[in-house]
Write a protein that holds these residues in place. Sequence first.
Motif, PDB file in Angstrom:
ATOM      1  N   LEU A 171      10.677   6.634  -2.196  1.00  0.00           N
ATOM      2  CA  LEU A 171      11.523   7.936  -2.393  1.00  0.00           C
ATOM      3  C   LEU A 171      12.938   7.385  -1.828  1.00  0.00           C
ATOM      4  O   LEU A 171      14.023   8.020  -2.645  1.00  0.00           O
ATOM      5  CB  LEU A 171      10.879   9.043  -1.353  1.00  0.00           C
ATOM      6  N   ALA A 172      13.078   6.748  -0.978  1.00  0.00           N
ATOM      7  CA  ALA A 172      14.487   6.390  -0.531  1.00  0.00           C
ATOM      8  C   ALA A 172      15.187   5.257  -1.446  1.00  0.00           C
ATOM      9  O   ALA A 172      16.160   5.425  -1.887  1.00  0.00           O
ATOM     10  CB  ALA A 172      14.372   5.476   0.925  1.00  0.00           C
ATOM     11  N   GLY A 173      14.278   4.626  -2.354  1.00  0.00           N
ATOM     12  CA  GLY A 173      14.581   3.822  -3.357  1.00  0.00           C
ATOM     13  C   GLY A 173      15.276   4.578  -4.531  1.00  0.00           C
ATOM     14  O   GLY A 173      15.861   4.220  -5.286  1.00  0.00           O
ATOM     15  N   LEU A 174      14.547   5.719  -4.727  1.00  0.00           N
ATOM     16  CA  LEU A 174      14.919   6.758  -5.908  1.00  0.00           C
ATOM     17  C   LEU A 174      16.273   7.313  -5.386  1.00  0.00           C
ATOM     18  O   LEU A 174      16.666   8.220  -6.267  1.00  0.00           O
ATOM     19  CB  LEU A 174      13.819   7.520  -6.157  1.00  0.00           C
ATOM     20  N   GLY A 175      16.741   7.201  -4.080  1.00  0.00           N
ATOM     21  CA  GLY A 175      17.867   8.183  -3.731  1.00  0.00           C
ATOM     22  C   GLY A 175      17.681   9.556  -3.201  1.00  0.00           C
ATOM     23  O   GLY A 175      18.512   9.959  -2.862  1.00  0.00           O
ATOM     24  N   MET A 176      16.289   9.765  -2.879  1.00  0.00           N
ATOM     25  CA  MET A 176      16.104  11.090  -2.102  1.00  0.00           C
ATOM     26  C   MET A 176      16.351  11.088  -0.601  1.00  0.00           C
ATOM     27  O   MET A 176      15.724   9.943   0.049  1.00  0.00           O
ATOM     28  CB  MET A 176      14.873  11.165  -2.425  1.00  0.00           C
ATOM     29  N   SER A 177      16.899  11.969  -0.351  1.00  0.00           N
ATOM     30  CA  SER A 177      17.140  11.924   1.246  1.00  0.00           C
ATOM     31  C   SER A 177      15.736  12.139   2.202  1.00  0.00           C
ATOM     32  O   SER A 177      15.450  11.958   3.156  1.00  0.00           O
ATOM     33  CB  SER A 177      18.133  13.137   1.590  1.00  0.00           C
ATOM     34  N   LEU A 178      14.774  12.989   1.308  1.00  0.00           N
ATOM     35  CA  LEU A 178      13.619  12.930   2.190  1.00  0.00           C
ATOM     36  C   LEU A 178      13.084  11.854   2.161  1.00  0.00           C
ATOM     37  O   LEU A 178      12.374  11.482   3.324  1.00  0.00           O
ATOM     38  CB  LEU A 178      12.429  13.927   1.143  1.00  0.00           C
ATOM     39  N   GLY A 179      13.162  10.469   1.585  1.00  0.00           N
ATOM     40  CA  GLY A 179      12.404   9.361   1.779  1.00  0.00           C
ATOM     41  C   GLY A 179      13.212   8.498   2.851  1.00  0.00           C
ATOM     42  O   GLY A 179      12.561   8.126   3.736  1.00  0.00           O
ATOM     43  N   ASN A 180      14.614   8.790   3.238  1.00  0.00           N
ATOM     44  CA  ASN A 180      15.330   8.255   4.198  1.00  0.00           C
ATOM     45  C   ASN A 180      14.795   8.985   5.455  1.00  0.00           C
ATOM     46  O   ASN A 180      14.502   8.256   6.568  1.00  0.00           O
ATOM     47  CB  ASN A 180      16.690   8.351   4.326  1.00  0.00           C
ATOM     48  N   TRP A 181      14.513  10.217   5.356  1.00  0.00           N
ATOM     49  CA  TRP A 181      14.223  10.828   6.664  1.00  0.00           C
ATOM     50  C   TRP A 181      12.778  10.638   6.871  1.00  0.00           C
ATOM     51  O   TRP A 181      12.019  10.362   8.268  1.00  0.00           O
ATOM     52  CB  TRP A 181      14.172  12.201   6.540  1.00  0.00           C
ATOM     53  N   LEU A 182      11.774  10.503   6.181  1.00  0.00           N
ATOM     54  CA  LEU A 182      10.303  10.154   6.446  1.00  0.00           C
ATOM     55  C   LEU A 182      10.385   8.558   6.877  1.00  0.00           C
ATOM     56  O   LEU A 182       9.397   8.348   7.666  1.00  0.00           O
ATOM     57  CB  LEU A 182       9.683  10.230   4.896  1.00  0.00           C
ATOM     58  N   TYR A 183      11.051   7.908   6.075  1.00  0.00           N
ATOM     59  CA  TYR A 183      11.149   6.461   6.733  1.00  0.00           C
ATOM     60  C   TYR A 183      11.378   6.352   7.990  1.00  0.00           C
ATOM     61  O   TYR A 183      10.921   5.402   8.747  1.00  0.00           O
ATOM     62  CB  TYR A 183      11.886   5.494   5.871  1.00  0.00           C
ATOM     63  N   ASP A 184      12.572   6.967   8.420  1.00  0.00           N
ATOM     64  CA  ASP A 184      12.924   6.895   9.835  1.00  0.00           C
ATOM     65  C   ASP A 184      11.904   7.519  10.625  1.00  0.00           C
ATOM     66  O   ASP A 184      11.691   6.775  11.960  1.00  0.00           O
ATOM     67  CB  ASP A 184      14.181   7.814  10.198  1.00  0.00           C
ATOM     68  N   LEU A 185      11.015   8.389  10.233  1.00  0.00           N
ATOM     69  CA  LEU A 185      10.069   8.803  11.168  1.00  0.00           C
ATOM     70  C   LEU A 185       8.728   7.768  11.355  1.00  0.00           C
ATOM     71  O   LEU A 185       8.209   7.811  12.384  1.00  0.00           O
ATOM     72  CB  LEU A 185       9.631  10.248  10.524  1.00  0.00           C
ATOM     73  N   THR A 186       8.582   7.210  10.243  1.00  0.00           N
ATOM     74  CA  THR A 186       7.625   6.066  10.367  1.00  0.00           C
ATOM     75  C   THR A 186       8.053   4.975  11.146  1.00  0.00           C
ATOM     76  O   THR A 186       7.235   4.508  12.037  1.00  0.00           O
ATOM     77  CB  THR A 186       7.350   5.521   8.914  1.00  0.00           C
ATOM     78  N   VAL A 187       9.178   4.788  11.247  1.00  0.00           N
ATOM     79  CA  VAL A 187       9.807   3.589  12.167  1.00  0.00           C
ATOM     80  C   VAL A 187       9.565   4.097  13.372  1.00  0.00           C
ATOM     81  O   VAL A 187       9.077   3.393  14.284  1.00  0.00           O
ATOM     82  CB  VAL A 187      11.355   3.385  11.838  1.00  0.00           C
ATOM     83  N   LEU A 188       9.986   5.151  13.872  1.00  0.00           N
ATOM     84  CA  LEU A 188      10.016   5.719  15.259  1.00  0.00           C
ATOM     85  C   LEU A 188       8.308   5.710  15.619  1.00  0.00           C
ATOM     86  O   LEU A 188       7.994   5.363  16.785  1.00  0.00           O
ATOM     87  CB  LEU A 188      10.301   7.199  15.313  1.00  0.00           C
ATOM     88  N   CYS A 189       7.565   6.311  14.790  1.00  0.00           N
ATOM     89  CA  CYS A 189       6.144   6.216  15.018  1.00  0.00           C
ATOM     90  C   CYS A 189       5.583   4.858  15.341  1.00  0.00           C
ATOM     91  O   CYS A 189       4.665   4.648  16.321  1.00  0.00           O
ATOM     92  CB  CYS A 189       5.279   7.148  14.216  1.00  0.00           C
TER      93      CYS A 189
END
Length: 305
Positions: free
Chosen positions: A243-261
């Motif tokens: 999702l982040a590679g497609l330019g969606m902000s949801l992808g950035n938010w979800l990726y940051d959450l996975t890094v945090l976890c």
Amino acid sequence: MWRRRFPEAQIRIVDSSMSESPSSSSILAVDADLRSDDCDRFFWYDSFLVVLSVLFVLYLALQARKNLKRLANGGSYVVISYYALLWFVTLLNLAWSFFQAWQCSPGKEVAWNFLSLFTTAGMLCLEISLMAFLLKDNCMNSMETLARTFLVSGIVVLVDALLKTIYVFGFSVPLFNRNVGSTHTVKWSLWIIHKLLLAMAYGFILFVHFSKRREKLPPRPAFHNYVVVMFVFSAIALFSCGLAGLGMSLGNWLYDLTVLCYHSLYLPFLYATFLADFFQEEDFLLDNAYYSEMKDAGFFDADLE
């Protein structure tokens, strides 16, 4: 001579240079403000990461005396190696959590990349070595098993770290900088490949568990639950990178959450799954002994037919 003939040109050059300096300084000031805003935006994110990392280090420190005594009496080279590696990676992860502000600090990019590179390499070494252990015969006290496990994990981690080093320092790909968002397609393409390989590895272990060769896996439900959780987590991380590679902000938010976890919960999860039982009771070794006896007695021969 040139100054005498062209005094006006000299004045214009001086005036233009003087007029450009305020604009360049204003650009630098705006860039610094943007970096500061990014850091402020992740204040609670970084605080949560630091708190959980510190709590886990304190827990390990409180249990260290009892655990070392248990290791001295247990004689398991595999558990001793994993416990030492866990301590080393935990301290690296603690430093990585404390120095999150280096992402936003000019002049700290190289130090941040090196710290992130070593931290991710250490955590990946734990993951790969556990995968290799799960796919090996269940022989906890075998030096041969230990050597094979760390040989496989060492090769994989070395190749992974080498590729990341080339891309980060050779091609200036901001793999470890969260402030680039979806603007860098190469970064997200590399992370997609990385997460895809991990998801495939965990998926293969799940396939073995449900196949006729499942007797090769350790007979503990906790190990199976670990693989299921890591497979789902890797799939979510892969989805977020896509999702982040497609330019969606949801992808950035979800990726940051996975890094945090991952950086705050993976090490405690690993400890609870693979090491806590060994330090608290004898069931870990007893299960291995019972499984070996049942295997020698032919209890699993029917599954092979």
